[in-house]
Design an enzyme around this catalytic site. Structure first.
Site, mmCIF file in Angstrom:
data_model
loop_
_atom_site.group_PDB
_atom_site.id
_atom_site.type_symbol
_atom_site.label_atom_id
_atom_site.label_comp_id
_atom_site.label_asym_id
_atom_site.label_seq_id
_atom_site.Cartn_x
_atom_site.Cartn_y
_atom_site.Cartn_z
ATOM 1 N N ASP A 166 0.839 -1.206 0.000
ATOM 2 C CA ASP A 166 0.000 0.000 0.000
ATOM 3 C C ASP A 166 0.874 1.255 0.000
ATOM 4 O O ASP A 166 0.608 2.218 -0.720
ATOM 5 C CB ASP A 166 -0.930 -0.009 1.223
ATOM 6 C CG ASP A 166 -1.744 -1.291 1.303
ATOM 7 O OD1 ASP A 166 -2.479 -1.589 0.355
ATOM 8 O OD2 ASP A 166 -1.617 -2.019 2.305
ATOM 9 N N HIS A 221 -5.080 -3.141 6.375
ATOM 10 C CA HIS A 221 -4.885 -3.426 4.950
ATOM 11 C C HIS A 221 -6.251 -3.812 4.375
ATOM 12 O O HIS A 221 -6.583 -4.975 4.213
ATOM 13 C CB HIS A 221 -3.867 -4.560 4.772
ATOM 14 C CG HIS A 221 -3.696 -4.959 3.337
ATOM 15 N ND1 HIS A 221 -3.089 -4.157 2.409
ATOM 16 C CD2 HIS A 221 -4.070 -6.080 2.667
ATOM 17 C CE1 HIS A 221 -3.086 -4.761 1.239
ATOM 18 N NE2 HIS A 221 -3.679 -5.926 1.367
#
Lengths: 432, 432
Positions: free
Chosen positions: A243, A271
């Site tokens: 990410d 996440h």
């Protein structure tokens, strides 16, 4: 066939073992026998020595891993190659027959992650279904002739495969089946990570570093951590580095600058789609990203979805999930812990919130900005600016993780009773 | 949208370009538009300079690659990172959306092949069918944030994608369809390599190194070479390094020694079942392999099949072909040409037999033992022992390659007339 070990006077032992046994279950039609457990293990010499090694009998290997070993003498290895090498590290990898591992294992074996002076042992965990594929991976690793790769062990029992592991990269997880709710997925994968946590607790190195990639990774890491009381809670991580990398790439594209100029970019939280890519503290060319890009609407409306839906966009193009860049981000996550963080920079990793400086609820695995001296450990950076926007977004991700924890209480020893109240599906698109 | 370029006073130019155009063909149902050509190109600074860059208009890009470019200023990059870097090299890769490339591209971009001071441009060739997958690969490369990766260009026209290439790694080839004869495959892939040879001849760097991986790779390389008269014939290679790596692994297993002790191991001839793994000249721990293993029957009956059927054995285990170890062997093949060969060692690569010291027919691409000073070139080692066994085996592979050449005469300019007489199928198991 017999079994020998060559022990050097200095105590270094070199073993290259190949274990074969007939499978007890009925054989598949297309073969007569199966390699049940296969180990290739050549321990690094403790130190270069002018004396020649002596051949002495090897202790019986009483683990269930096979019936014989071939033993290899590496005393003829070029000392120029091995003299400066560190002690071999043991890296256990679950989901080892999967796509992410198929990239990551070769990165690890090449020295591209732990360094060119770091011999490595790979301990590969698969499932009964993937047993033969695991052998295929081991064969390809053999054929790659990596000098640093000193041991390849494969198996399906974490209590064996995680033995003495210095690192555990937990990649394997069940994908979500048709009609499966997120709560079901939390439960089904939670059970896997409960077992693996217990196995780590029993057999891994007491200072093992654990990085969970299999989704939902934050809560899977929490379950593993809570089932491994012997291992410091600080040692458990869930992967948010992909990410972070995607966030940096999007900032670079928007700013029309190369991605190496983007620093100090944390992705906070879970996440999942509630992840919080932080543009408030991010820098581009050393200046605040908000000043360089100067587009509040873009930051608040476009930036997070661009990062969070990148995997989904990619799967549409590519037809499969982003295994290679995920493996790269796992390598990055490891390197962030094994090399000193540059001055003024940070890395994102989801770790236990106990004692965190941002008032986030304790006892969850939450991605925060960290720094490391390169010794495998880290500290949470305590001076990130938290403005109202960031605070609200962090709160949202925190609440989601508290709900996830409430859903897996039955997998956590001594967890207080709580109701499972997950309603929204916040799985990232393109992930299982 | 506009287009700008930043030109530095020193002449270094940094461009990061993103080209989009609407597809002229009718769009697929699941999307509204397609990224037709996408280029990410940040040229390395020619030299560090204290002066700041000026923004000046960019020359129009008149190639068919798109309608606009975004331009990136990398003057804020850390000079500590880039000051010692070499001039960027351009590496073209065909079959770039395939499995082998999916490993190789990340190895190349990480610096693991050409070195950590070698910035790289990747020029990726795919097919119309793989266009979107190519974009997916480019997106994953972006997300990997490799500092050395300075340009990613994708396209389906070799005359554009091979432009100025310093290396061309030709991995893409059509797989053999059901009922297709080897002669048909030679023809269908030969046409691809005829076109790519012509494209290299027209647009690549005049000293481009060409490595053919797509099968049948020796004859594909011959066709490319014969269609590229501007490029030195010595610069064309077909990959036999995977065969060499597998041969070394089998010698190590048989000798019960670690694979790093196996040296001087050539695989001669065609990358097919007629390949000749050379145990006569191979060394284990510096001693002749035949003395160390001392098992003539094993060498003559088992060794070659073990090497040649390794891919087939692997595909049975793994369910797919050995993409990762193939990519590793491509990386090894490149490194063998860009780093000096250790004293007393060799590497295998299939190159043009013109003027070879072993009396092998000229004008074919045949794997032989080579050495390099690390300058990208090589010499064929002339003192390998050729005993009767080796001579007979080499002859067999030579005859096969002469027959293959006779089958593709229509693809080679000024080839003498010859009849196609291929009857046996010598494709390696596990390969297409």
């Amino acid at each position: 066939m017999g079994s020998r070990t060559l022990v050097q006077p200095g105590g270094g032992r070199q073993v290259l073992a190949l274990n074969l046994k007939a499978r007890s279950a009925k054989p598949s039609k297309r073969q007569l026998f199966v390699v049940a457990e296969r180990t290739i293990d050549v321990r690094t010499r403790a130190a270069a020595t002018a004396e020649r090694p002596l051949a002495v009998p090897q202790q019986e290997d009483n683990e269930n891993y096979g019936v014989f070993r071939l033993t290899y003498d590496i005393s003829n290895e070029d000392p120029k190659l091995t003299r400066t090498w560190k002690k071999t590290i043991k890296v256990a990898v679950s989901g080892a027959a999967g796509q992410i591992s198929n990239h990551l294992l070769f990165m690890l074996a090449s020295g591209g992650v732990f360094g060119l002076d770091q011999p490595i042992s790979l301990q590969l965990l698969g499932s009964e279904r993937s047993r033969e594929a695991l052998e295929g991976v081991a064969m390809e690793l053999e054929d790659s002739l990596y000098p640093l790769l000193r041991e390849v062990k494969i198996g399906i029992d974490p209590h064996k495969v995680f033995k003495d592991a210095d690192w555990a990269l937990l990649i394997g997880a069940k994908p979500r089946g048709p009609g499966m709710e997120r709560a079901d997925l939390l439960d089904i994968n939670g059970q896997i990570f409960q077992e693996q946590g217990k196995a780590l607790n029993e057999v891994a190195s007491e200072d093992v570093r654990v990085l969970v990639v299999g989704n939902p990774c934050n809560t899977n890491a929490l379950i593993a951590m809570e089932n491994a009381p012997r291992i410091p809670r600080k040692n458990f991580h869930a992967l948010t580095r992909l990410d972070e990398n995607r966030a940096k790439c999007q900032l670079a594209l928007k700013a029309e600058r190369f991605y190496t100029s983007v620093t100090n970019t944390c992705v906070w939280g879970n996440h999942s789609t509630t992840q919080v890519p932080d543009f408030v503290n991010a820098k581009i060319g050393g200046e605040p990203a908000e000043q360089v890009i100067n587009d509040d609407k873009w930051f608040k409306e476009d930036f997070t979805p661009k990062v969070a839906t990148r995997g989904g966009a990619l799967i549409k193009k590519w037809g499969r999930s982003s295994a290679a860049s995920t493996a790269v981000s796992v390598a990055d996550a490891i390197k962030s812990l094994t090399t000193p963080t540059p001055e003024g920079d940070c890395f994102s990793t989801a770790v236990c919130t106990d004692g965190n400086p941002y008032g986030i609820a304790e006892g969850i695995i939450f991605s925060m900005p960290c720094r490391s001296k390169g010794d495998g450990s880290y500290e949470v950076i305590d001076d990130f600016i938290i403005d109202d926007w960031l605070r609200a977004k962090i709160k949202e991700s925190e609440e989601e993780l508290l709900k996830e924890r409430a859903c897996v209480g039955h997998l956590i020893p001594n967890a207080p009773p709580a109701a499972c109240e997950i309603t929204l599906d916040t799985m990232l698109p393109g992930e299982n």
